[in-house]
Each structure stands twice: as C-alpha cells, then as structure tokens.
Design a protein around this motif. Structure first.
Motif, PDB file in Angstrom:
ATOM      1  N   MET A   1       0.820  -1.210   0.000  1.00  0.00           N
ATOM      2  CA  MET A   1       0.000   0.000   0.000  1.00  0.00           C
ATOM      3  C   MET A   1       0.856   1.262   0.000  1.00  0.00           C
ATOM      4  N   THR A   2       2.035   1.208   0.609  1.00  0.00           N
ATOM      5  CA  THR A   2       2.948   2.353   0.578  1.00  0.00           C
ATOM      6  C   THR A   2       3.382   2.641  -0.855  1.00  0.00           C
ATOM      7  N   VAL A   3       3.768   1.588  -1.574  1.00  0.00           N
ATOM      8  CA  VAL A   3       4.173   1.761  -2.975  1.00  0.00           C
ATOM      9  C   VAL A   3       2.975   2.199  -3.818  1.00  0.00           C
ATOM     10  N   TYR A   4       1.818   1.578  -3.590  1.00  0.00           N
ATOM     11  CA  TYR A   4       0.604   1.924  -4.332  1.00  0.00           C
ATOM     12  C   TYR A   4       0.254   3.404  -4.154  1.00  0.00           C
ATOM     13  N   LEU A   5       0.261   3.872  -2.914  1.00  0.00           N
ATOM     14  CA  LEU A   5      -0.067   5.274  -2.654  1.00  0.00           C
ATOM     15  C   LEU A   5       0.963   6.217  -3.272  1.00  0.00           C
ATOM     16  N   ALA A   6       2.241   5.807  -3.258  1.00  0.00           N
ATOM     17  CA  ALA A   6       3.279   6.619  -3.904  1.00  0.00           C
ATOM     18  C   ALA A   6       3.016   6.729  -5.404  1.00  0.00           C
ATOM     19  N   MET A   7       2.518   5.644  -5.997  1.00  0.00           N
ATOM     20  CA  MET A   7       2.208   5.686  -7.429  1.00  0.00           C
ATOM     21  C   MET A   7       0.951   6.524  -7.690  1.00  0.00           C
ATOM     22  N   VAL A   8      -0.144   6.208  -6.995  1.00  0.00           N
ATOM     23  CA  VAL A   8      -1.431   6.839  -7.281  1.00  0.00           C
ATOM     24  C   VAL A   8      -1.409   8.341  -6.989  1.00  0.00           C
ATOM     25  N   PHE A   9      -0.846   8.724  -5.843  1.00  0.00           N
ATOM     26  CA  PHE A   9      -0.842  10.147  -5.478  1.00  0.00           C
ATOM     27  C   PHE A   9       0.448  10.849  -5.893  1.00  0.00           C
ATOM     28  N   GLY A  10       1.414  10.094  -6.378  1.00  0.00           N
ATOM     29  CA  GLY A  10       2.688  10.661  -6.816  1.00  0.00           C
ATOM     30  C   GLY A  10       2.832  10.602  -8.324  1.00  0.00           C
ATOM     31  N   THR A  11       3.506   9.564  -8.795  1.00  0.00           N
ATOM     32  CA  THR A  11       3.873   9.511 -10.216  1.00  0.00           C
ATOM     33  C   THR A  11       2.677   9.453 -11.154  1.00  0.00           C
ATOM     34  N   LEU A  12       1.687   8.621 -10.862  1.00  0.00           N
ATOM     35  CA  LEU A  12       0.543   8.514 -11.776  1.00  0.00           C
ATOM     36  C   LEU A  12      -0.260   9.813 -11.812  1.00  0.00           C
ATOM     37  N   ALA A  13      -0.407  10.462 -10.662  1.00  0.00           N
ATOM     38  CA  ALA A  13      -1.107  11.756 -10.622  1.00  0.00           C
ATOM     39  C   ALA A  13      -0.323  12.809 -11.407  1.00  0.00           C
ATOM     40  N   GLN A  14       0.995  12.808 -11.279  1.00  0.00           N
ATOM     41  CA  GLN A  14       1.825  13.755 -12.028  1.00  0.00           C
ATOM     42  C   GLN A  14       1.705  13.504 -13.525  1.00  0.00           C
ATOM     43  N   LEU A  15       1.747  12.236 -13.917  1.00  0.00           N
ATOM     44  CA  LEU A  15       1.629  11.908 -15.337  1.00  0.00           C
ATOM     45  C   LEU A  15       0.283  12.360 -15.894  1.00  0.00           C
ATOM     46  N   GLU A  16      -0.773  12.178 -15.101  1.00  0.00           N
ATOM     47  CA  GLU A  16      -2.101  12.605 -15.551  1.00  0.00           C
ATOM     48  C   GLU A  16      -2.163  14.129 -15.681  1.00  0.00           C
ATOM     49  N   ARG A  17      -1.556  14.839 -14.744  1.00  0.00           N
ATOM     50  CA  ARG A  17      -1.522  16.311 -14.833  1.00  0.00           C
ATOM     51  C   ARG A  17      -0.744  16.765 -16.068  1.00  0.00           C
ATOM     52  N   ILE A  18       0.380  16.129 -16.312  1.00  0.00           N
ATOM     53  CA  ILE A  18       1.227  16.517 -17.448  1.00  0.00           C
ATOM     54  C   ILE A  18       0.503  16.289 -18.770  1.00  0.00           C
ATOM     55  N   ALA A  19      -0.070  15.087 -18.938  1.00  0.00           N
ATOM     56  CA  ALA A  19      -0.656  14.707 -20.230  1.00  0.00           C
ATOM     57  C   ALA A  19      -2.131  15.076 -20.359  1.00  0.00           C
ATOM     58  N   GLY A  20      -2.786  15.348 -19.240  1.00  0.00           N
ATOM     59  CA  GLY A  20      -4.208  15.646 -19.306  1.00  0.00           C
ATOM     60  C   GLY A  20      -5.055  14.413 -19.585  1.00  0.00           C
ATOM     61  N   ALA A  21      -4.484  13.239 -19.366  1.00  0.00           N
ATOM     62  CA  ALA A  21      -5.202  11.978 -19.593  1.00  0.00           C
ATOM     63  C   ALA A  21      -4.630  10.923 -18.650  1.00  0.00           C
ATOM     64  N   ARG A  22      -5.406   9.889 -18.414  1.00  0.00           N
ATOM     65  CA  ARG A  22      -4.969   8.814 -17.515  1.00  0.00           C
ATOM     66  C   ARG A  22      -3.790   8.049 -18.120  1.00  0.00           C
ATOM     67  N   PRO A  23      -2.800   7.726 -17.290  1.00  0.00           N
ATOM     68  CA  PRO A  23      -1.684   6.892 -17.762  1.00  0.00           C
ATOM     69  C   PRO A  23      -2.169   5.491 -18.143  1.00  0.00           C
ATOM     70  N   PHE A  24      -1.356   4.788 -18.896  1.00  0.00           N
ATOM     71  CA  PHE A  24      -1.713   3.443 -19.367  1.00  0.00           C
ATOM     72  C   PHE A  24      -2.106   2.525 -18.210  1.00  0.00           C
ATOM     73  N   ASP A  25      -1.390   2.619 -17.105  1.00  0.00           N
ATOM     74  CA  ASP A  25      -1.635   1.754 -15.948  1.00  0.00           C
ATOM     75  C   ASP A  25      -3.047   1.911 -15.389  1.00  0.00           C
ATOM     76  N   LEU A  26      -3.655   3.059 -15.609  1.00  0.00           N
ATOM     77  CA  LEU A  26      -4.967   3.365 -15.042  1.00  0.00           C
ATOM     78  C   LEU A  26      -6.086   3.326 -16.080  1.00  0.00           C
ATOM     79  N   ARG A  27      -5.898   2.530 -17.123  1.00  0.00           N
ATOM     80  CA  ARG A  27      -6.917   2.395 -18.162  1.00  0.00           C
ATOM     81  C   ARG A  27      -7.361   0.930 -18.232  1.00  0.00           C
ATOM     82  N   PRO A  28      -8.190   0.495 -17.279  1.00  0.00           N
ATOM     83  CA  PRO A  28      -8.560  -0.923 -17.213  1.00  0.00           C
ATOM     84  C   PRO A  28      -9.281  -1.445 -18.452  1.00  0.00           C
TER      85      PRO A  28
END
Length: 182
Positions: A22-49
């Motif tokens: 959960m520590t790694v998950y939260l680092a991804m969801v609220f860290g890198t994945l959130a940053q990637l979504e802000r940068i691109a304006g779209a959900r990253p590949f990992d978050l497109r079920p």
C-alpha cells in the motif's frame, strides 16, 4: 508454496506485506501517476482498465513530452516493478491465511485464486515491458505492441479484480466462520 505465508502466526508477515504494497501503491497513485495525468491531461496506461487504442497511446505519449516520458520511465516504472510482486504476495498470503480453516473444496477454489495473484503480477510486468517499449519507440509506435500492451492492461485489470474479490470473499468467509464458532 511455502514462501506464501499461511500459518496461524503468519498474519504479521501478511500485514507487513500489505503495508509495503500500500505504501508503494499510494506513492504511485498520489505521486507519479497523478503527475503523469496532470502533465498529459489523460490517464496513464496503468490506469486504463478498459485498454487503449493506437491513437490513444500516440496522443498520450505526445502529450507527455520529454519530461513526462522521463517521469514514466525513471519513476513510475521502477515503482511498478516493486508493486506487482508485493501485491501478489499479499493477496496470495491473505487468501491462504483466511481460507486455512475452510473445508477442502472451498480451500481448493481459494488456492486457485491465490495462484491467480501471481498471474496478475505477470500481466502487470508484461504491461510494464510493453509500456517501456512504447515510450522508447515513440512517436513511431508499432500497432502490434500497442495492442499487446492494451491486452496486457485488460488481463492485469481483470485478473486483479478476480483476486481482489477472492481476498474479500475469503475475509468475509473467515469472519463468518469465526463468528459461528463462538
């Protein structure tokens, strides 16, 4: 599969694995994945079920730009290299631990679900490899690679959903069994 905790005293190991996952998950969801979504304006590949098309992938990677691709390659992918193994170990351990007191038939079903946790991790690793390929070959994306990555994302999402459901069901069944014994 002795490396998966399932004995009565292994609950602490399972809890520790959950905390790490959960520590790694939260680092991804609220860290890198959130940053990637802000940068691109779209959900990253990992978050497109539901997967993505060639056009979706090309548009997303173009919107990432160089900084976003660097973030995906050097922060998100390393975190997502740790997470699938932790999630699989926790899920399989939790399922086995909670189902240890069941009768043989349900225990076999839950054992299969525990094994599926490792299949889900393999799909996640395959997805990561294919995302790396796409990020490193953009803008010249190979349609077959994008289709394979999208299928890996679908398979990861589906198998993770089944495993998560099995964890929840094993926990509920365990609690019901404990309540009935009192």
């Amino acid at each position: 599969m002795r490396f998966i905790p399932d004995g009565p005293k292994d609950g602490r190991v399972i809890l520790l694995t959950l905390i790490l996952a959960m520590t790694v998950y939260l680092a991804m969801v609220f860290g890198t994945l959130a940053q990637l979504e802000r940068i691109a304006g779209a959900r990253p590949f990992d978050l497109r079920p539901a997967g993505y098309s060639l056009d979706d992938a090309a548009t997303f990677i173009a919107a990432l730009g160089e900084d976003g691709r660097h973030l995906y390659l050097w922060r998100q992918i390393p975190l997502d290299t740790i997470y699938p193994a932790l999630l699989a170990l926790w899920s399989a351990g939790a399922i086995r631990w909670f189902s240890r007191t069941f009768r043989p038939a349900p225990r076999r079903w839950f054992g299969a679900a525990a094994s599926l946790a490792f299949v889900a991790a393999l799909f996640d690793y395959l997805e990561n490899i294919l995302i790396l390929w796409m990020l490193n070959t953009a803008p010249d994306l190979i349609p077959a690679v994008v289709r394979a990555a999208s299928l890996a994302t679908l398979a990861k999402s589906g198998s993770t959903t089944v495993v998560s459901t099995a964890v929840l069901l094993s926990m509920v069944a365990y609690l019901i069994t404990r309540i009935r014994r009192r």
